[in-house]
Design a protein around this motif. Structure first.
Motif, PDB file in Angstrom:
ATOM      1  N   LYS A 273      50.498  29.181  27.248  1.00 38.33           N
ATOM      2  CA  LYS A 273      51.268  30.476  27.273  1.00 38.33           C
ATOM      3  C   LYS A 273      51.240  31.700  27.850  1.00 38.33           C
ATOM      4  CE  LYS A 273      52.931  29.209  22.248  1.00 38.33           C
ATOM      5  NZ  LYS A 273      52.895  30.036  20.477  1.00 38.33           N
ATOM      6  N   VAL A 274      52.025  32.696  28.275  1.00 40.15           N
ATOM      7  CA  VAL A 274      52.168  33.773  28.894  1.00 40.15           C
ATOM      8  C   VAL A 274      50.242  34.652  27.936  1.00 40.15           C
ATOM      9  CG1 VAL A 274      52.588  36.335  29.916  1.00 40.15           C
ATOM     10  CG2 VAL A 274      53.916  33.993  29.900  1.00 40.15           C
ATOM     11  N   LYS A 275      50.614  34.761  26.780  1.00 42.81           N
ATOM     12  CA  LYS A 275      49.797  35.282  26.574  1.00 42.81           C
ATOM     13  C   LYS A 275      48.250  34.700  26.658  1.00 42.81           C
ATOM     14  CE  LYS A 275      49.383  32.962  21.803  1.00 42.81           C
ATOM     15  NZ  LYS A 275      49.825  33.411  20.443  1.00 42.81           N
ATOM     16  N   ASP A 276      48.077  33.887  27.672  1.00 36.32           N
ATOM     17  CA  ASP A 276      47.043  32.621  27.454  1.00 36.32           C
ATOM     18  C   ASP A 276      46.081  32.917  29.069  1.00 36.32           C
ATOM     19  OD1 ASP A 276      46.694  31.329  25.340  1.00 36.32           O
ATOM     20  OD2 ASP A 276      48.297  30.053  25.345  1.00 36.32           O
ATOM     21  N   ILE A 277      47.181  32.757  29.710  1.00 39.17           N
ATOM     22  CA  ILE A 277      47.152  33.290  31.314  1.00 39.17           C
ATOM     23  C   ILE A 277      46.872  34.183  31.435  1.00 39.17           C
ATOM     24  CG2 ILE A 277      48.399  32.422  33.920  1.00 39.17           C
ATOM     25  CD1 ILE A 277      47.838  29.925  31.755  1.00 39.17           C
ATOM     26  N   ILE A 278      47.669  35.718  30.562  1.00 39.81           N
ATOM     27  CA  ILE A 278      46.876  36.653  30.960  1.00 39.81           C
ATOM     28  C   ILE A 278      45.474  37.214  30.815  1.00 39.81           C
ATOM     29  CG2 ILE A 278      46.799  38.785  29.565  1.00 39.81           C
ATOM     30  CD1 ILE A 278      49.607  38.870  29.411  1.00 39.81           C
ATOM     31  N   LYS A 279      45.103  36.121  29.997  1.00 44.82           N
ATOM     32  CA  LYS A 279      43.324  36.101  29.690  1.00 44.82           C
ATOM     33  C   LYS A 279      42.685  35.784  30.856  1.00 44.82           C
ATOM     34  CE  LYS A 279      43.096  34.418  24.506  1.00 44.82           C
ATOM     35  NZ  LYS A 279      43.098  33.840  23.616  1.00 44.82           N
ATOM     36  N   LEU A 280      43.270  34.810  31.490  1.00 43.76           N
ATOM     37  CA  LEU A 280      42.659  34.404  33.200  1.00 43.76           C
ATOM     38  C   LEU A 280      42.712  35.238  34.065  1.00 43.76           C
ATOM     39  CD1 LEU A 280      40.695  31.309  33.940  1.00 43.76           C
ATOM     40  CD2 LEU A 280      43.061  30.354  34.354  1.00 43.76           C
ATOM     41  N   GLY A 281      43.916  36.109  34.286  1.00 45.64           N
ATOM     42  CA  GLY A 281      43.760  36.959  34.943  1.00 45.64           C
ATOM     43  C   GLY A 281      43.435  37.555  34.747  1.00 45.64           C
ATOM     44  N   ILE A 282      42.550  38.319  33.334  1.00 43.31           N
ATOM     45  CA  ILE A 282      42.031  39.710  33.330  1.00 43.31           C
ATOM     46  C   ILE A 282      40.419  39.068  34.334  1.00 43.31           C
ATOM     47  CG2 ILE A 282      40.970  41.093  31.262  1.00 43.31           C
ATOM     48  CD1 ILE A 282      43.604  41.199  30.499  1.00 43.31           C
ATOM     49  N   LEU A 283      39.773  37.930  33.173  1.00 40.90           N
ATOM     50  CA  LEU A 283      38.716  37.351  33.646  1.00 40.90           C
ATOM     51  C   LEU A 283      38.877  37.509  35.158  1.00 40.90           C
ATOM     52  CD1 LEU A 283      36.388  36.024  32.670  1.00 40.90           C
ATOM     53  CD2 LEU A 283      37.230  33.491  32.808  1.00 40.90           C
ATOM     54  N   PHE A 284      39.376  37.260  36.256  1.00 41.82           N
ATOM     55  CA  PHE A 284      39.323  37.177  37.857  1.00 41.82           C
ATOM     56  C   PHE A 284      40.264  38.724  38.203  1.00 41.82           C
ATOM     57  CE2 PHE A 284      38.560  32.648  36.251  1.00 41.82           C
ATOM     58  CZ  PHE A 284      37.665  32.739  37.155  1.00 41.82           C
ATOM     59  N   HIS A 285      40.138  39.358  37.486  1.00 37.48           N
ATOM     60  CA  HIS A 285      41.535  40.596  37.906  1.00 37.48           C
ATOM     61  C   HIS A 285      40.492  41.724  38.852  1.00 37.48           C
ATOM     62  CE1 HIS A 285      38.629  42.325  34.977  1.00 37.48           C
ATOM     63  NE2 HIS A 285      38.677  43.902  36.065  1.00 37.48           N
ATOM     64  N   ASP A 286      38.946  41.511  39.371  1.00 37.11           N
ATOM     65  CA  ASP A 286      37.868  42.534  39.826  1.00 37.11           C
ATOM     66  C   ASP A 286      37.397  41.025  41.177  1.00 37.11           C
ATOM     67  OD1 ASP A 286      38.327  44.316  38.755  1.00 37.11           O
ATOM     68  OD2 ASP A 286      36.468  44.540  37.687  1.00 37.11           O
ATOM     69  N   ILE A 287      37.683  40.055  41.508  1.00 40.25           N
ATOM     70  CA  ILE A 287      37.809  39.008  41.674  1.00 40.25           C
ATOM     71  C   ILE A 287      37.498  39.162  43.351  1.00 40.25           C
ATOM     72  CG2 ILE A 287      39.699  37.809  42.275  1.00 40.25           C
ATOM     73  CD1 ILE A 287      37.337  35.883  40.857  1.00 40.25           C
ATOM     74  N   GLY A 288      38.086  40.624  43.988  1.00 35.20           N
ATOM     75  CA  GLY A 288      37.905  41.167  45.391  1.00 35.20           C
ATOM     76  C   GLY A 288      36.964  41.775  46.075  1.00 35.20           C
ATOM     77  N   LYS A 289      36.057  42.266  44.253  1.00 34.35           N
ATOM     78  CA  LYS A 289      35.270  43.219  44.663  1.00 34.35           C
ATOM     79  C   LYS A 289      34.197  43.129  45.403  1.00 34.35           C
ATOM     80  CE  LYS A 289      36.441  46.747  40.895  1.00 34.35           C
ATOM     81  NZ  LYS A 289      35.296  47.086  39.634  1.00 34.35           N
ATOM     82  N   ALA A 290      33.702  41.800  45.290  1.00 36.02           N
ATOM     83  CA  ALA A 290      32.612  41.562  46.427  1.00 36.02           C
ATOM     84  C   ALA A 290      33.062  41.212  47.659  1.00 36.02           C
ATOM     85  CB  ALA A 290      31.687  40.359  45.547  1.00 36.02           C
ATOM     86  N   ASP A 291      34.309  41.483  48.287  1.00 38.94           N
ATOM     87  CA  ASP A 291      34.688  41.312  49.358  1.00 38.94           C
ATOM     88  C   ASP A 291      35.088  43.008  49.533  1.00 38.94           C
ATOM     89  OD1 ASP A 291      34.372  38.785  49.684  1.00 38.94           O
ATOM     90  OD2 ASP A 291      35.647  37.903  49.474  1.00 38.94           O
ATOM     91  N   SER A 292      34.871  43.587  48.957  1.00 37.51           N
ATOM     92  CA  SER A 292      35.586  44.737  49.050  1.00 37.51           C
ATOM     93  C   SER A 292      34.454  46.083  49.368  1.00 37.51           C
ATOM     94  CB  SER A 292      36.874  44.771  48.536  1.00 37.51           C
ATOM     95  OG  SER A 292      37.763  44.181  48.411  1.00 37.51           O
ATOM     96  N   ILE A 293      33.613  46.211  49.126  1.00 34.68           N
ATOM     97  CA  ILE A 293      32.482  46.705  49.094  1.00 34.68           C
ATOM     98  C   ILE A 293      32.639  48.044  50.183  1.00 34.68           C
ATOM     99  CG2 ILE A 293      30.283  47.547  48.991  1.00 34.68           C
ATOM    100  CD1 ILE A 293      29.676  44.677  47.307  1.00 34.68           C
ATOM    101  N   TYR A 294      32.576  49.252  49.729  1.00 30.44           N
ATOM    102  CA  TYR A 294      32.196  50.165  51.141  1.00 30.44           C
ATOM    103  C   TYR A 294      31.658  50.884  50.319  1.00 30.44           C
ATOM    104  CZ  TYR A 294      33.326  53.541  54.282  1.00 30.44           C
ATOM    105  OH  TYR A 294      32.752  55.149  54.484  1.00 30.44           O
ATOM    106  N   ILE A 295      30.293  52.011  50.795  1.00 31.30           N
ATOM    107  CA  ILE A 295      29.315  52.674  50.671  1.00 31.30           C
ATOM    108  C   ILE A 295      29.499  53.816  51.200  1.00 31.30           C
ATOM    109  CG2 ILE A 295      26.672  53.133  50.478  1.00 31.30           C
ATOM    110  CD1 ILE A 295      26.716  50.584  50.566  1.00 31.30           C
TER     111      ILE A 295
END
Length: 466
Positions: A273-295
């Motif tokens: 159901k949609v509610k379950d897939i949202i969990k998976l999306g939230i689990l990976f919502h920051d998946i791009g952070k490691a490749d987007s680091i700027y200091i």
């Protein structure tokens, strides 16, 4: 329940060579309904399955013939017949996954508890609510069993035995050899559970996540930053927990709650159901952070455009893990837009921006707003700023109320036929544009009635002629 005695009657003498094994026995002991039956046959499983199909009016399916398993389907029930592994039922049970599944009873014993064959203490483990592996080779025979242990823990609210945990962790790397479809099937079953965050943490404890999703290791490297005092992966699991709290409590006005509930319960691919897939999306919502680091020059961490990078990564990950298309599309949207509501909160939002957001995302705007609230809540709690949460919750609730208003504009004040007949609009593109503009101005509050819509078109026509 009537299936077993009926099968005994239909098979006659052949029933003596058939054992019912595994999950059916476990679920009967736990007083749970079962519609799937696993049988072990001392002899020829294919012949017995065909005989059962003929006698019970079922359909015969050579389900996994290469492994000696044959299936019959009778109504909504599934019966699998498999050739005995080893010289007897005891040797066969030694190759089962967990003690709670390593029990058998001869079909002709009519499910009398005293006749249950239980060489590994499954009955005791059920009583103690324990999941314990059968043998040293359990996970080497099928590495997916590591995930099944977590799934059984989630489904039955059992604890995994400490020795079993240690063995899973030791051999977690073997999951890399398992077909992604099988892995995702188990993960989807885990995230469907009400408190799945507990079992996502258990998967993390057992080193399963990083051996399934290579992206997780990178997320763990993203440590302290302005928004959280923990690494991005732990934050993501906490965000799933907050999402589960939000949809469980559902502290929204009635019209908002009804719309949100309807959206969350929408079916996706079978079982999801949609509610379950949202969990998976939230689990990976920051998946791009490691490749987007700027200091920056003040040595502060930033993750500019991490949502764009994340959407690219989630698309590749979904392809690799054979995630269905519907689920993949929703995951990409959740990752790509999860930051938008917070941007609106910080920078402000007007009718024009909000209409575009809703018009583009449709009902998935609801999922993104809920994901954003979960993300923000998890971050504030980690940072010790829980006093900020009610203000953001009120903001998200206001946006959800605006989405209710947006949904109300779906039913047009004027039909396409009304416009064609009364204003001689024959061009399809122009007709679509007029309908869009009426809807947009209704959302803005500038058109409220059918008469307002008519006046709007008249004025539009007048301006066009000038």
């Amino acid at each position: 329940m009537a299936t077993i005695p009926r099968l005994i009657r239909k098979l006659g003498r052949e029933a003596y060579n058939v054992y019912i094994v595994g999950g059916y026995i476990r679920d009967r002991i736990l007083n749970k309904e079962a519609k799937d039956y696993d049988f072990v046959v001392k002899g020829n499983a294919e012949e017995i399955a065909k005989l059962a199909a003929e006698k019970m009016g079922g359909s015969f399916v050579p389900f996994m013939a290469e492994k000696g398993t044959y299936r019959i389907v009778v109504g909504d029930e599934i019966l699998d017949f498999t050739n005995l592994r080893g010289k007897d039922i005891y040797e066969d049970l030694a190759h089962r996954d967990f003690t709670i599944n390593a029990m058998a009873i001869r079909l002709t014993d009519h499910f009398e508890f005293e006749y249950i064959i239980d060489p590994f203490g499954g009955l005791k483990d059920i009583k103690n609510r324990k999941i314990r592996h059968v043998a040293d080779y359990t996970f080497r025979e099928d590495p997916l069993r590591a995930l099944r242990a977590v799934r059984f823990a989630a489904t039955y609210k059992f604890d995994i035995d400490e020795a079993t945990k240690a063995k899973i962790k030791e051999e977690a790397h073997l999951l890399k050899n398992v077909a992604p479809e099988r892995i995702m099937n188990e993960i989807f079953m885990i995230i469907r559970e009400k408190d799945s965050h507990k079992y996502l943490r258990l998967m993390e404890e057992l080193s399963l996540m990083e051996n399934i999703f290579e992206e997780v290791a990178k997320l763990k490297e993203v440590g302290k930053c302005y928004y959280q005092l923990i690494n991005a992966w732990i934050h993501s699991i906490r965000a799933v927990e907050e999402y589960e709290n939000i949809i469980s409590a559902m502290r929204f006005p009635k019209d908002v709650e009804d719309l949100v509930s309807e959206y969350l319960e929408k079916p996706m691919s079978p079982g999801n159901k949609v509610k379950d897939i949202i969990k998976l999306g939230i689990l990976f919502h920051d998946i791009g952070k490691a490749d987007s680091i700027y200091i920056d020059v003040e040595n502060r961490l930033h993750f500019y455009n991490h949502e764009i990078k994340g959407a690219e990564i989630i698309k590749k990950m979904a392809s690799r893990m054979r995630i269905p298309k519907k689920e993949t599309n929703l995951l990409k949207k959740l990752v790509l837009y999860h930051k938008k509501p917070l941007d609106y909160y910080i920078e402000g939002v007007n009718n024009k921006t909000l209409f575009r957001f809703f018009y583009h995302l449709k009902d998935n705007a609801i999922g993104i707003l809920l994901a954003s609230l979960a993300d923000y809540t998890a971050s504030r709690l980690s940072f010790g700023k829980e006093e900020d949460i009610p203000r953001y919750e009120n903001f998200i609730t206001k946006l959800l109320k605006r989405y209710v208003e947006f949904k109300e504009t779906e039913k047009p004040l004027l039909s396409p036929l009304d416009i064609i007949l009364n204003f001689d609009v024959k061009d399809g593109k122009k007709l679509g544009q007029i309908l869009y503009e009426i809807r947009k101005n209704r959302f803005y509050g500038e058109i409220k009635t059918k008469e307002d819509a008519v006046e709007f078109i008249k004025e539009r026509m007048r301006v066009e002629k000038i």
